[in-house]
Scaffold this active site. Structure first.
Site, PDB file in Angstrom:
ATOM      1  N   ILE A  29       0.440  -1.225   0.090  1.00 50.50           N
ATOM      2  CA  ILE A  29      -0.173  -0.480   0.320  1.00 50.50           C
ATOM      3  C   ILE A  29       1.290   1.071  -0.072  1.00 50.50           C
ATOM      4  O   ILE A  29       0.234   2.347  -0.266  1.00 50.50           O
ATOM      5  CB  ILE A  29      -0.950   0.181   1.298  1.00 50.50           C
ATOM      6  CG1 ILE A  29      -2.074   0.710   1.040  1.00 50.50           C
ATOM      7  CG2 ILE A  29      -0.389   0.294   2.241  1.00 50.50           C
ATOM      8  CD1 ILE A  29      -3.599   1.262   2.565  1.00 50.50           C
ATOM      9  N   VAL A  94       3.724  -5.271   9.914  1.00 50.66           N
ATOM     10  CA  VAL A  94       3.149  -6.347  10.292  1.00 50.66           C
ATOM     11  C   VAL A  94       3.624  -8.205  11.113  1.00 50.66           C
ATOM     12  O   VAL A  94       4.362  -8.813  10.468  1.00 50.66           O
ATOM     13  CB  VAL A  94       2.596  -6.423   8.528  1.00 50.66           C
ATOM     14  CG1 VAL A  94       1.362  -7.856   8.917  1.00 50.66           C
ATOM     15  CG2 VAL A  94       1.763  -4.927   8.443  1.00 50.66           C
ATOM     16  N   HIS A  98       6.092 -12.448   5.662  1.00 52.62           N
ATOM     17  CA  HIS A  98       6.023 -11.767   3.819  1.00 52.62           C
ATOM     18  C   HIS A  98       7.242 -11.430   4.040  1.00 52.62           C
ATOM     19  O   HIS A  98       8.378 -10.841   4.141  1.00 52.62           O
ATOM     20  CB  HIS A  98       4.974 -10.426   3.870  1.00 52.62           C
ATOM     21  CG  HIS A  98       5.501  -9.776   5.051  1.00 52.62           C
ATOM     22  ND1 HIS A  98       5.437  -8.931   6.730  1.00 52.62           N
ATOM     23  CD2 HIS A  98       5.975  -9.118   4.925  1.00 52.62           C
ATOM     24  CE1 HIS A  98       5.980  -8.083   7.067  1.00 52.62           C
ATOM     25  NE2 HIS A  98       6.307  -7.467   6.139  1.00 52.62           N
ATOM     26  N   HIS A 100       9.145  -8.539   0.356  1.00 54.35           N
ATOM     27  CA  HIS A 100       8.361  -8.140  -0.127  1.00 54.35           C
ATOM     28  C   HIS A 100       9.868  -8.019  -1.408  1.00 54.35           C
ATOM     29  O   HIS A 100      10.907  -8.226  -1.258  1.00 54.35           O
ATOM     30  CB  HIS A 100       9.454  -6.558   0.419  1.00 54.35           C
ATOM     31  CG  HIS A 100       9.039  -6.153   2.031  1.00 54.35           C
ATOM     32  ND1 HIS A 100       8.370  -4.868   2.005  1.00 54.35           N
ATOM     33  CD2 HIS A 100       9.003  -6.475   3.159  1.00 54.35           C
ATOM     34  CE1 HIS A 100       7.900  -4.640   3.145  1.00 54.35           C
ATOM     35  NE2 HIS A 100       8.750  -5.541   3.990  1.00 54.35           N
TER      36      HIS A 100
HETATM   37  P1  AMP Z   1       7.199  -4.401   7.410  1.00 55.65           P
HETATM   38  O1  AMP Z   1       7.269  -3.358   7.838  1.00 55.65           O
HETATM   39  O2  AMP Z   1       8.190  -6.028   6.696  1.00 55.65           O
HETATM   40  O3  AMP Z   1       6.643  -5.812   8.246  1.00 55.65           O
HETATM   41  O4  AMP Z   1       6.058  -4.414   6.121  1.00 55.65           O
HETATM   42  C1  AMP Z   1       4.576  -4.324   6.142  1.00 55.65           C
HETATM   43  C2  AMP Z   1       4.359  -3.638   5.127  1.00 55.65           C
HETATM   44  O5  AMP Z   1       2.920  -3.672   4.622  1.00 55.65           O
HETATM   45  C3  AMP Z   1       4.476  -1.709   4.765  1.00 55.65           C
HETATM   46  O6  AMP Z   1       5.359  -2.169   3.797  1.00 55.65           O
HETATM   47  C4  AMP Z   1       3.106  -1.668   4.717  1.00 55.65           C
HETATM   48  O7  AMP Z   1       3.031  -0.927   3.766  1.00 55.65           O
HETATM   49  C5  AMP Z   1       2.844  -2.863   4.025  1.00 55.65           C
HETATM   50  N1  AMP Z   1       1.234  -2.943   4.570  1.00 55.65           N
HETATM   51  C6  AMP Z   1       0.665  -2.290   5.776  1.00 55.65           C
HETATM   52  N2  AMP Z   1      -1.324  -2.319   5.323  1.00 55.65           N
HETATM   53  C7  AMP Z   1      -1.538  -2.991   4.001  1.00 55.65           C
HETATM   54  C8  AMP Z   1      -2.170  -3.096   3.301  1.00 55.65           C
HETATM   55  N3  AMP Z   1      -3.543  -2.595   3.370  1.00 55.65           N
HETATM   56  N4  AMP Z   1      -2.047  -3.198   1.893  1.00 55.65           N
HETATM   57  C9  AMP Z   1      -1.129  -3.298   1.822  1.00 55.65           C
HETATM   58  N5  AMP Z   1       0.777  -3.700   1.521  1.00 55.65           N
HETATM   59  C10 AMP Z   1       0.199  -2.976   3.416  1.00 55.65           C
END
Ligand code: AMP
Length: 121
Positions: A29, A94, A98, A100
């Protein structure tokens, strides 16, 4: 339930680019590169630390799916970066693991915020 589980369950919307029985991929996002896609396993692990030693396929599938996506989208030869953040120092926000996938432009170096090179631990 984490945000990403809600995306898997279609409880909140996302721009989903790939899904199979093991994982889902959707656009970040807040993209940090022209292409920024997150690959998320459907199995629940908060961080990379929680993936059992006898289940490396959980992580391997994410990388293989990212490479397949790069090939399908035509930027595999130009190149890309895959990143997994873990806990506080890694910048994880999060807590459902995951990967990236970042691509679409030369990405420069990575690590410290401004490219400073700290003493190695
Ligand atoms: P991390 O910081 O490695 O935990 O990555 C979490 C990622 O999730 C970040 O790059 C956010 O921009 C992304 N993110 C958070 N909310 C959403 C969402 N609703 N849809 C897509 N990506 C998201």
């Amino acid at each position: 339930m984490t945000l990403f589980h809600k995306i898997i369950q279609r409880e909140i919307p996302a721009d989903i680019v790939y899904e199979d029985e093991h994982l889902i991929a959707f656009r970040d996002i807040a993209p940090q590169a022209p292409v920024h896609v997150l690959f998320v396993p459907k199995a629940t692990y908060a961080t990379l630390n929680d993936v059992p030693a006898d289940a490396p396929e959980i992580v391997g599938r994410l990388a293989v799916a990212a490479a397949a996506y790069a090939r399908a989208q035509g930027f595999a030869e130009d190149g890309y970066r895959i990143v997994m953040n873990c806990n506080g120092d890694g910048g994880q926000t999060v807590f459902q693991i995951h990967l990236h996938l970042l691509a679409g432009a030369p990405l420069g170096r990575f690590g410290t915020p401004d490219g400073a090179r700290p003493a190695q631990l």
